[in-house]
Design a protein around this motif. Sequence first.
Motif, PDB file in Angstrom:
ATOM      1  N   HIS A   1      -2.170   7.010  -1.366  1.00  0.00           N
ATOM      2  CA  HIS A   1      -1.997   5.612  -1.745  1.00  0.00           C
ATOM      3  C   HIS A   1      -3.366   4.998  -1.898  1.00  0.00           C
ATOM      4  O   HIS A   1      -4.368   5.583  -1.529  1.00  0.00           O
ATOM      5  N   TYR A   6       0.834  -1.211   0.000  1.00  0.00           N
ATOM      6  CA  TYR A   6       0.000   0.000   0.000  1.00  0.00           C
ATOM      7  C   TYR A   6       0.860   1.249   0.000  1.00  0.00           C
ATOM      8  O   TYR A   6       0.623   2.202  -0.735  1.00  0.00           O
ATOM      9  N   THR A  21       2.151   2.218  -3.396  1.00  0.00           N
ATOM     10  CA  THR A  21       1.276   2.435  -4.545  1.00  0.00           C
ATOM     11  C   THR A  21       1.342   3.899  -4.952  1.00  0.00           C
ATOM     12  O   THR A  21       1.706   4.761  -4.161  1.00  0.00           O
TER      13      THR A  21
END
Lengths: 110, 632, 492
Positions: C196, C185, C188
């Motif tokens: 994120h 996460y 990202t």
Amino acid sequence: MEIKYYIGLAVALFCIGVAGVLTRRNAIIIFMCIELMLNAVNVLLVAFSKMHALSALGKAMPSVVSDGQLFVFFIMVVAAAEVSVGLAIIVMMYRNVHAVDVNFLNRLKN
Amino acid sequence: MNNVLQLVWLIPVLPLLGFLINGLGRKHLSKGLSGLIGSGTVLGSLVISILVFLSVKNGNTPVIHYFDFINAGSLKIGFDFQVDQLSSLFLLIITGVGFLIHVYSTSYMHEEEPKDFAKYFAYLNLFVFSMLLLVMGANYVIMFIGWEGVGLCSYLLIGFWFRNNNYNNAAKKAFVMNRIGDLGFLLAVFWLINKTGTTDFQGVFAGISKLTTTDITGITLLLFVGATGKSAQIPLYTWLPDAMAGPTPVSALIHAATMVTAGIYMIARSNILYSMAPVTQAVVAIVGLSTAILAATIALRQNDIKKVLAYSTVSQLGYMFLGLGVGAYTGAVFHVMTHAFFKALLFLGAGSVIHAMSGEQDMRNMGGLKKYMGITHLTFLLGCLAIAGMPPFAGFFSKDEILAAVYAKNPVLWGIGVAGAMMTAFYMFRLYAMTFLGKFRGTHEQEHHLHESPMAITIPLMVLTLLSVVGGWVGIPEALMKGGHHFAEFLAPVFAQSDAITVKHTMTHSTEYMLMIVSVSLALVTLVYAWMKFSKYEKTDKEETGIGKVLENKWYVDELYQTMITRPIQFMSKYFNEVLERKGIDGFVNGVGKAVNYGSRQVRLLQSGQVGAYVLLMVLGILVLFIIQLFL
Amino acid sequence: MQNLGIRFPDLLIWFPLIAGLACFIMRDEKKSRAWALFSSFITLGISVASWLNAGNPELNGLTFSYEWLKYSGVNFAVSLDGMGRLLTGLTAIAFPVIFISTYRNSYKNASVFFGLMLLAQSGLMGVFCATDALLFYFFWELALIPVYFLCSRWGGEKRIQATFKFFIYTFTGSLLMLVGIIYVYLHTVPTAFSEHSFSMRAFHAALLSPTEQNWLFWLFFIAFAIKMPVFPFHTWQPDTYEQAPAATTMVLSGIMVKMGLFAVIRWLLPVFPLAVVHFDKAVIILSVIGMIYASLLAMKQDDLKRLVAYSSIAHIGLMSAAIFTLKEVGMQGVMFQMFSHGINIIGMWIIIELLERQTGIRKISELGGVAHKAPVLTIMLVVIALANIALPLTNAFVGEFMMFSSLFSYNVWIATIAGISIILAAVYTLNMVQKVFYGETVPVTALIRDIAWHEKFILAVLVLIIFVLGVFPKPVIDLTLESVKAALTRFS
């Protein structure tokens, strides 16, 4: 007087307090030793406040002058409240086990 | 004639329907009805098979696609049937002999309860269904479905009387042995998929150029592993003799019409692959010959009438593989056919004998049955002559063809083959003489009970006798009659591709005559010897010694497998279960748990409840922080 | 229907959840049981409807999601693709089957029992539908937690120990996965609302170096491997299966083990493609060792449940090996086999349960001759057992054929060794059939009666599925075609 005498006194008081707490088993004496430690800190606060107040005078930091003293009052008030609660506990403890020896109360249940 | 081909799907579906009706309605059907359904469906298949056969004879050899079976990625496997010379021939054998066995069973199994009777016919039909699927499949996967299917059915039928644990063990053994072979088959199929991208016979044979020699050798060897399981060759033959546990007609079905011929069919079907892999061919020939000899030696000293026949099947299958190994595909398939006739005859005859003897199978307690059971005796005698390879019975022509091909390849192998044929003559006539000649050696009760079997039993026997006598005449060798080998002509298209690359050994006709005369006369001598010796057989309690004992105990092969394979696996399994799993993995997992538990128990001691101790720890902590703050 | 805003994935998740919560308030055992059965049928109906409307993306939620924690990038994103439809379908079929077959069992606090079962169903549905990593994790736990309670309250004698083991195993795995999820996460790329995102698409596009992928791979894989389970993470399984109540065991082995396989395909392969290619051999070898090992162990088990547990480990081993061959055929085989294994093993459990209910015994050595007294039960068992060992024309053959085929093209020797398990499977299965069902009856089985009509019916349904899929596997294979292609896009 130089600051070091105050510090010396405070450290001495604090160490006496610690030693007392560590070595004594009587709840009231432990209590008094805790007070001793608190007051050692109070002494320091007042002393440092006084010391810094002199150097801060005339500068744009008015609060520095009285902060330490004010904290001492706070501590005294809190300590007073704490003492009353603590004494109440000790009284209850005495009523229950007829002693003020802290080692009598080494288990949470029963 | 094309209309017939639209009915092809009915050939396997009819027995399947019979299976479903008999299986689901077994509680409600009477014996007559379930027998009728069981036999009738196979008769229906037989009729269609005959029509299909005629159509194929006219040159219709289509591949019929029904639906997609597995269709994923590059893998495309259809539910396809292939109707050609080879499969239509097998269809005839399976449904024809199968039908006779069904008819026979209606009488033989008559003492069973109605629901077991129906169950029996359901299994029998399933067996025929699987075998039909096996020979009709147009790719290796459909073939494999039938391949495993017959394994399953043999399991169900061998263990038909499931109260007896020995029978169950035999059934299990059959299934597991077959599975070992099946694994080989499967791996070969995967190899084919991997290299050629297809499992269709036509696709594989057309794309054979994509395969290297290693591929072909590997694939054919793996397929042969499958064949050794299904067709009971070394090293996986031991299940077949044990499979005697099933009802006798089932043995006839397994040994003659279905199951064991699957391996031969598969290799004949893949003939082009085998012809391109000389190494595999050599292996096939050697394994076949060794099996033929080994099984024949064991058969010499067996006293159970069905066991002798069982080992003779193993031995005859060995001959077929020998034929396949030397490239005589036609001969091997021919032998499959003739063998189906006389072996079914012999088993059904043996069943008739056992029936008359009230379940007795030990030949030492028989003898002199000739005068009680005329038809059985006569048909059995002719069957024995056929299997011993006496002209002009069916076995002569097919065996002769294989042996001639072997001679052309290697005279030494031929010599061993002839020795095996002599043994065949010996043990078959030992069996015949001990059973039908001499005087009766059983109990009085049995003697009183002796009778000829009913029509439902004798008629199939007579039909099979007829076939065993004339069945070989479709394949008369060139040496004896010009253009007499209709059988080879018929199958020629199937083997055309491999014939083209096989080196032909031509033999003069005089050599062929000599071979025939040698093998027939040697077999005849042993035959007469066995006849003379065992017609005067007397029961003795003397134990066999020396080589006789080894033979009686089947060379101790079962015991060998037990110690070499079963025991180590059992031991490993036990070791894993008790040590590795419990102490190893579980031990580790529990160990982690225990360590945490122990650790927390130790830490718990710090929680003494003593205020002083807590304060001391606190002060020490403060001091440590001080030190860190000031000095570090 | 389009305008009502009803989407199948939502229905599949919410309906069992609400039904389960409603079940908690019921006091009456009979009522709650009937309600559970009824609601499971409704869920089945929803699932069937979702199969029928497979072509309609709007109804299957391929395009939308609710916002949940918008600024953290968490969305309530669910959708149904072919693979999801297959597995939610399995879940939807399994629950009515389980409820009917155990209809005669009586439970203390039945309403809680059935409520928890339905909650687990909801969690399972969620796992198979979620397209948001945090949501996936949430449902993963939602499916597991009811099972802990079910095992520890309604299980056998040693249930506490077994549940504890199960809990520790799966919870360790879950935590590892959570760490992994958070790590991914944090890597990202930003979206319009948040720095994120937990969405699957964001996870696919996460910026991860090969080294990061390598260790993240193991965080996720261990969580999934424990669930499947793959050797050597399997020892919780026999214990839990043995101790859990029958209905829970069926859920666990029939559906929950598929969660692990599903998650590998849905999350592990697309998110860490480099690591997958790096570790494929290791995983395959582990799986194959597990196959042989579990098969050998199954031969020595005397408890029917443990036998089935080990045989299940062997089958799952093949599936996990086939996934990592990264071939379309193998992956299709896995898809197909996930479904068929679910059907077959539930059938096995039902039969064991029926036997145990009548005799009170599960020890193979103490049973015998059941076939004389209960022929229908025996026939059902033989069919299901044969399907379990992948006999042709049963469903398992199709799957195993594809998987072995793909394993063979991956590596010949590995496939050969794995193939030995086929033989061993025949050995232990037939041994069991012979000892329990054939032979002479023993005192405990002498009084056994054949099964009741509703049990017959349910087993007949399973047997029918076994054969239909064994002969016409095409519809199921076609169903998962797109999912398989999607899962493999990063490897071609």
